[in-house]
Design a protein around this motif. Structure first.
Motif, mmCIF file in Angstrom:
data_model
loop_
_atom_site.group_PDB
_atom_site.id
_atom_site.type_symbol
_atom_site.label_atom_id
_atom_site.label_comp_id
_atom_site.label_asym_id
_atom_site.label_seq_id
_atom_site.Cartn_x
_atom_site.Cartn_y
_atom_site.Cartn_z
ATOM 1 N N UNK A 1 0.833 -1.209 0.000
ATOM 2 C CA UNK A 1 0.000 0.000 0.000
ATOM 3 C C UNK A 1 0.867 1.259 0.000
ATOM 4 N N UNK A 2 1.960 1.265 0.768
ATOM 5 C CA UNK A 2 2.811 2.452 0.818
ATOM 6 C C UNK A 2 3.529 2.695 -0.506
ATOM 7 N N UNK B 1 -11.240 -9.487 3.723
ATOM 8 C CA UNK B 1 -12.130 -8.783 2.785
ATOM 9 C C UNK B 1 -11.439 -7.558 2.195
ATOM 10 N N UNK B 2 -10.844 -6.725 3.055
ATOM 11 C CA UNK B 2 -10.193 -5.516 2.557
ATOM 12 C C UNK B 2 -8.924 -5.861 1.774
ATOM 13 N N UNK B 3 -8.214 -6.931 2.167
ATOM 14 C CA UNK B 3 -7.014 -7.337 1.431
ATOM 15 C C UNK B 3 -7.340 -7.827 0.031
ATOM 16 N N UNK C 1 -9.191 7.042 -10.167
ATOM 17 C CA UNK C 1 -8.342 6.216 -11.019
ATOM 18 C C UNK C 1 -8.090 4.901 -10.285
ATOM 19 N N UNK C 2 -7.670 3.846 -10.989
ATOM 20 C CA UNK C 2 -7.360 2.593 -10.280
ATOM 21 C C UNK C 2 -6.320 2.771 -9.181
ATOM 22 N N UNK C 3 -5.316 3.658 -9.424
ATOM 23 C CA UNK C 3 -4.288 3.881 -8.414
ATOM 24 C C UNK C 3 -4.864 4.562 -7.181
ATOM 25 N N UNK D 1 -8.623 2.172 -0.722
ATOM 26 C CA UNK D 1 -8.988 0.855 -0.191
ATOM 27 C C UNK D 1 -7.893 0.326 0.721
ATOM 28 N N UNK D 2 -6.625 0.549 0.339
ATOM 29 C CA UNK D 2 -5.522 0.142 1.211
ATOM 30 C C UNK D 2 -5.529 0.889 2.534
ATOM 31 N N UNK D 3 -5.899 2.178 2.487
ATOM 32 C CA UNK D 3 -6.006 2.946 3.728
ATOM 33 C C UNK D 3 -7.119 2.391 4.606
ATOM 34 N N UNK D 4 -8.265 2.067 3.994
ATOM 35 C CA UNK D 4 -9.357 1.465 4.760
ATOM 36 C C UNK D 4 -8.935 0.130 5.363
#
Length: 624
Positions: free
Chosen positions: A380-381, A438-440, A463-465, A471-474
């Motif tokens: 994610x980072x 789920x989030x992963x 955008x997808x990015x 989503x990664x932050x969530x």
């Protein structure tokens, strides 16, 4: 007839006993329960639980119920005074809002200390990621190598040094000796090391090595390239483990009692999330200073100086609060007796883990969390840097991230008690891996299949990015909040029904093996993937597959542990029921007809011999 004074329905006293019957060297309890066959002069014990005195005049004055109560109260008060138990001379401690003032002198400074420590930790945690990820010649691929080959050795070395200092220094001197170097380093970094970074970093030498070794060694070489930033990263990590865990909680456990800890420690957890919210806003405010500066000005350097000034100020406030508590608060005295501690080596810990299914399942939970959160966080980072390449933009986003984490964790802590009470340990233990799964899956799906769904995301202005970043932050927010509010309590609760030997050895084994393995396991997997496939981006599909396997194993271990935990709890409850049923409590009749005599055979002397010997005697005193 004999008139007697009844004492709580168990004993009857003559109004004028002979002094030779009551020897001053014997207490009442010893005389009643004594099994010595020697009889006191003028004293016998009948089978119905009453003492019978002989040799008195047959006609004595009688007492009404009110007089008997009055005499009993005066007798009990006199007995209390003679034993030194009278409370008439005691003064109640002053209270404020129902809490003793002496307790508030400890709890309020402790709460402020915890707020300052975690306020600093949030600023340092967000800043360290900005420094090492957005630096020139570096990327998120540096993090796995940094955690394994720099952070872990320095943490071990620091703890060895701390052990030596703890044996040589007094408690207060040890606290200042440990925390002052942290404060000095962070101040020096903001005002000295960072402004000189272009001169002290070996950029040219690192470029030559990278050209010779290839891009797959970008992460390891970046540690040497930006060594001062890596040193800041390690010191920020150590602040969380040393200052929070060792210094603060060690001090709190020294000065608080068990009752105070039960009442106020949960409030510290809620206060920690309040600190997270405020520090996140602070990071965002100073990160946006670049917008108000002129061209050619290094906005990140200005922001860094401001945030490090706050860190230094908070550090000095921590030292002042520590001094104030030791100076003015009344601290409890502790027993000098040392408890025997179970020290298990690595091989002994592995053997113990392998011998118990319950401990194996618990170890799987700990290792699986450490690996899973690292696999997603580093990926994610890397996407976060691609979306926000500027240090100020990256830091501003991390400020919002910290604030959101504090808010969600605060709410989850309030809901956790309801979840435990309503659904039990099993549901609570499965929430964290379910949320992470789920989030992963959503996060890695956006990375792998972002192209086909790009038109749909465009309709939402994404955008997808950017969608992957959100989503990664969530995923990180909900996973960490579930960990703090549910996973950690579940892990500690799982030790409770174990026998003492398994409890102590199991916790020691998990602390020695599983915690380090979980933290470094994800980093080692990522290092292997990067060196094998060339980059973190090329490793993404395989990391997603590894995450799926790890979380499924986590869910299986949680289900197995739930069944064992429930069985042990049932056994524990059954044992408590048996213990309660084994205790026989004599029932005392309190009606006026029998003057408070015991129904049935007296427990004081249930032998048949006594009953037979006294059968011809009057078994109860005559009512007045």
């Amino acid at each position: 007839m004999e008139a007697v004074l009844q004492g709580k329905g168990l004993l009857s006293f003559p109004p004028n006993p002979k002094t030779r019957s009551l020897l001053p060297s014997h207490g009442l309890k010893q005389r009643i329960l004594s099994t010595n066959s020697r009889n006191l002069s003028g004293f016998s014990l009948s089978s119905n639980g009453f003492q019978r005195f002989q040799g008195f005049v047959s006609k004595t004055p009688s007492f009404s119920p009110k007089q008997r109560v009055s005499l009993i109260c005066r007798a009990e008060a006199a007995a209390a005074d003679s034993d030194g138990l009278s409370t008439s001379g005691e003064t109640e401690n002053p209270k404020f809002l129902g809490i003793e003032v002496e307790t508030l002198k400890k709890i309020i400074p402790l709460g402020l200390m915890f707020f300052c420590i975690l306020f600093n930790y949030t600023i340092l945690r967000d800043t360290k990621d900005v420094l090492v990820v957005t630096a020139k010649g570096s990327s998120a691929e540096i993090i796995p190598f940094l955690k394994t080959w720099v952070n872990l050795p320095m943490a071990v070395g620091f703890m060895l040094l701390y052990t030596k200092l703890a044996n040589a220094l007094p408690r207060q001197a040890l606290f200042y000796t440990v925390i002052v170097p942290f404060i000095a380093f962070f101040g020096a970094f903001g005002f000295l090391l960072y402004p000189l970074s272009n001169y002290i970093h070996p950029q040219a030498f690192a470029d030559k090595l990278l050209n010779a070794l290839g891009p797959r060694f970008l992460g390891p070489l970046a540690i040497m390239r930006i060594w001062s930033f890596c040193l800041f990263y390690v010191m920020a990590e150590l602040w969380g483990s040393v200052v929070v865990s060792v210094l603060f909680w060690g001090f709190a456990n020294q000065i608080t009692t068990v009752d105070e800890a039960k009442k106020f420690y949960p409030l510290f957890g809620l206060g920690a999330n309040v600190a997270l919210i405020f520090s996140g806003r602070t990071v965002k405010y100073f990160s946006n200073m670049r917008k108000h500066l002129g061209p050619g000005v290094d906005g990140w350097a200005i922001s860094l100086k401001a945030m490090m000034s706050i860190v230094v100020g908070m550090g000095l406030a921590i030292c002042f609060l520590y001094w104030w508590v030791n100076k003015f608060a009344s601290l409890p005295t502790r027993s000098k007796k040392k408890k025997e501690k179970v020290n298990m080596g690595t091989m002994e810990s592995l053997k113990f883990l392998a011998s118990s299914r319950y401990i194996r399942d618990l170890a799987t939970l700990v290792v699986a969390y450490g690996i899973s959160i690292n696999l997603v966080e580093v990926t994610w980072k890397s996407k976060l840097k691609a979306q926000f390449p500027s240090p100020n933009e990256y830091s501003s986003f991390m400020g919002d991230f910290s604030t959101a984490t504090g808010i969600v964790t605060f709410v989850m802590m309030l809901l956790s008690q309801y979840i435990f009470n309503k659904y039990g340990w099993g549901v609570a233990a499965n929430i964290t891996p379910t949320v992470l799964l789920i989030t992963g899956v959503a996060f890695f799906s956006l990375i792998l299949f972002g192209g086909p769904i790009a038109p749909m995301l465009t309709q939402f202005g994404l955008t997808p990015l950017l969608a992957a970043v959100y989503v990664g932050a969530m995923q990180n927010i909900f996973s960490k909040s579930a960990k703090y509010s549910l996973f950690d309590p579940c892990k500690e609760m799982a030790y409770i029904p174990l026998d003492e030997d398994t409890k102590v050895k199991g916790k020691a084994a998990i602390d020695v093996v599983c915690n380090p393995l979980g933290k470094s396991g994800g980093a080692l997997i990522q290092q292997f993937m990067i060196l094998t496939f060339g980059s973190l981006a090329n490793s993404t599909p395989y990391l997603g597959g590894v995450l799926l396997v790890i979380v499924l194993a986590w869910l299986g271990a949680a289900r197995s542990l739930d069944s064992q935990f429930s069985a042990l709890r049932q056994e524990e409850e059954l044992e408590k029921e048996l213990e309660r049923s084994a205790v026989k409590i004599p029932v005392v009749s309190q009606n006026d007809g029998d003057n408070g005599s015991l129904s049935g055979r007296s427990p004081l002397n249930p032998t048949t011999g006594d009953s037979a010997s006294s059968s011809s005697e009057t078994s109860a005193p005559t009512n007045a």
